[in-house]
Scaffold this motif. Sequence first.
Motif, mmCIF file in Angstrom:
data_model
loop_
_atom_site.group_PDB
_atom_site.id
_atom_site.type_symbol
_atom_site.label_atom_id
_atom_site.label_comp_id
_atom_site.label_asym_id
_atom_site.label_seq_id
_atom_site.Cartn_x
_atom_site.Cartn_y
_atom_site.Cartn_z
ATOM 1 N N MET A 1 0.819 -1.194 0.000
ATOM 2 C CA MET A 1 0.000 0.000 0.000
ATOM 3 C C MET A 1 0.869 1.267 0.000
ATOM 4 O O MET A 1 0.659 2.153 -0.806
ATOM 5 C CB MET A 1 -0.925 -0.053 1.228
ATOM 6 N N TRP A 2 1.837 1.346 0.943
ATOM 7 C CA TRP A 2 2.704 2.521 1.027
ATOM 8 C C TRP A 2 3.558 2.672 -0.215
ATOM 9 O O TRP A 2 3.819 3.789 -0.659
ATOM 10 C CB TRP A 2 3.587 2.459 2.280
ATOM 11 N N LYS A 3 3.975 1.554 -0.773
ATOM 12 C CA LYS A 3 4.802 1.604 -1.981
ATOM 13 C C LYS A 3 4.030 2.227 -3.135
ATOM 14 O O LYS A 3 4.570 3.024 -3.905
ATOM 15 C CB LYS A 3 5.292 0.209 -2.362
ATOM 16 N N LYS A 4 2.741 1.886 -3.251
ATOM 17 C CA LYS A 4 1.910 2.445 -4.316
ATOM 18 C C LYS A 4 1.716 3.949 -4.110
ATOM 19 O O LYS A 4 1.755 4.720 -5.070
ATOM 20 C CB LYS A 4 0.550 1.737 -4.361
ATOM 21 N N ILE A 5 1.512 4.362 -2.878
ATOM 22 C CA ILE A 5 1.334 5.791 -2.591
ATOM 23 C C ILE A 5 2.614 6.558 -2.908
ATOM 24 O O ILE A 5 2.582 7.600 -3.572
ATOM 25 C CB ILE A 5 0.902 6.002 -1.125
ATOM 26 N N ILE A 6 3.736 6.038 -2.454
ATOM 27 C CA ILE A 6 5.027 6.703 -2.713
ATOM 28 C C ILE A 6 5.306 6.746 -4.203
ATOM 29 O O ILE A 6 5.736 7.775 -4.743
ATOM 30 C CB ILE A 6 6.162 5.994 -1.934
ATOM 31 N N LEU A 7 5.048 5.636 -4.898
ATOM 32 C CA LEU A 7 5.265 5.589 -6.342
ATOM 33 C C LEU A 7 4.340 6.584 -7.050
ATOM 34 O O LEU A 7 4.767 7.302 -7.964
ATOM 35 C CB LEU A 7 5.043 4.166 -6.864
ATOM 36 N N SER A 8 3.088 6.665 -6.634
ATOM 37 C CA SER A 8 2.131 7.605 -7.235
ATOM 38 C C SER A 8 2.570 9.046 -7.025
ATOM 39 O O SER A 8 2.518 9.862 -7.948
ATOM 40 C CB SER A 8 0.741 7.402 -6.644
ATOM 41 N N VAL A 9 2.988 9.360 -5.807
ATOM 42 C CA VAL A 9 3.461 10.720 -5.514
ATOM 43 C C VAL A 9 4.701 11.040 -6.344
ATOM 44 O O VAL A 9 4.811 12.123 -6.927
ATOM 45 C CB VAL A 9 3.732 10.887 -4.002
ATOM 46 N N ALA A 10 5.624 10.101 -6.422
ATOM 47 C CA ALA A 10 6.856 10.311 -7.193
ATOM 48 C C ALA A 10 6.537 10.508 -8.674
ATOM 49 O O ALA A 10 7.076 11.421 -9.317
ATOM 50 C CB ALA A 10 7.814 9.145 -6.992
ATOM 51 N N LEU A 11 5.680 9.691 -9.229
ATOM 52 C CA LEU A 11 5.317 9.826 -10.642
ATOM 53 C C LEU A 11 4.572 11.130 -10.905
ATOM 54 O O LEU A 11 4.785 11.775 -11.935
ATOM 55 C CB LEU A 11 4.488 8.624 -11.093
ATOM 56 N N THR A 12 3.721 11.534 -9.980
ATOM 57 C CA THR A 12 3.011 12.804 -10.121
ATOM 58 C C THR A 12 4.009 13.966 -10.111
ATOM 59 O O THR A 12 3.927 14.872 -10.946
ATOM 60 C CB THR A 12 1.980 12.982 -8.987
ATOM 61 N N TYR A 17 6.897 18.094 -13.024
ATOM 62 C CA TYR A 17 8.198 18.691 -13.339
ATOM 63 C C TYR A 17 8.451 18.657 -14.848
ATOM 64 O O TYR A 17 8.941 19.633 -15.418
ATOM 65 C CB TYR A 17 9.311 17.974 -12.576
ATOM 66 N N ALA A 18 8.099 17.550 -15.495
ATOM 67 C CA ALA A 18 8.264 17.451 -16.950
ATOM 68 C C ALA A 18 7.396 18.495 -17.656
ATOM 69 O O ALA A 18 7.850 19.163 -18.597
ATOM 70 C CB ALA A 18 7.919 16.044 -17.427
ATOM 71 N N LEU A 19 6.150 18.661 -17.204
ATOM 72 C CA LEU A 19 5.270 19.688 -17.782
ATOM 73 C C LEU A 19 5.845 21.082 -17.559
ATOM 74 O O LEU A 19 5.792 21.937 -18.459
ATOM 75 C CB LEU A 19 3.878 19.595 -17.169
ATOM 76 N N PHE A 20 6.384 21.326 -16.370
ATOM 77 C CA PHE A 20 6.997 22.625 -16.093
ATOM 78 C C PHE A 20 8.153 22.883 -17.054
ATOM 79 O O PHE A 20 8.279 23.984 -17.602
ATOM 80 C CB PHE A 20 7.501 22.706 -14.648
ATOM 81 N N GLN A 21 9.003 21.868 -17.270
ATOM 82 C CA GLN A 21 10.160 22.043 -18.157
ATOM 83 C C GLN A 21 9.717 22.362 -19.588
ATOM 84 O O GLN A 21 10.287 23.225 -20.250
ATOM 85 C CB GLN A 21 11.053 20.800 -18.141
ATOM 86 N N VAL A 22 8.684 21.671 -20.064
ATOM 87 C CA VAL A 22 8.168 21.943 -21.413
ATOM 88 C C VAL A 22 7.650 23.379 -21.479
ATOM 89 O O VAL A 22 7.978 24.134 -22.402
ATOM 90 C CB VAL A 22 7.062 20.924 -21.787
#
Length: 160
Positions: A1-12, A17-22
């Motif tokens: 459960m925590w791994k999915k939350i951390i992964l989701s936050v990291a991907l978000t 950040y990618a959108l900001f760079q573009v």
Amino acid sequence: MWKKIILSVALTFVGFYALFQVGYYATSTPPFCGSCHEVNKYLISWQTSAHKDVNCLDCHQPRGELGKFQAKARGLNYVFQHFSGDYTIPTKAIVSDQNCLQCHLGDDKSFPNAAKLKNTPQVDHYQTIKKAQSCLDCHRATGHDIDIYLTRDLKGRKQL
């Protein structure tokens, strides 16, 4: 459960950040900056300056990733002023001496032909830097003409 939350936050975070760079690169060109009437006269004078091959943000942005965020936050303020017509908060172009020194001491490999600082009988740049004197004290109009809208009778204005 925590791994999915951390992964989701990291991907978000990575996605934002990618959108900001573009968005950052799309809005960091001289033609984009000059698209506002407030900056257009400065863009025109920049096109004939010694810095005509230098992007606006190479001079007008603090170094580093946080400098990008700071520059774009200032840009959003300029957009607000442009569309609201509310110029009661003066816009001030920021130029950091660090940006000047990075190029003119030869540390910025993007501009290998930039004139290198040297000491002359008239100017001791070593002492100027040591005293933390601003480059703009002597070279204020180097990148482009300044105070284009300011007139002696104080009747100059930005054409709206």
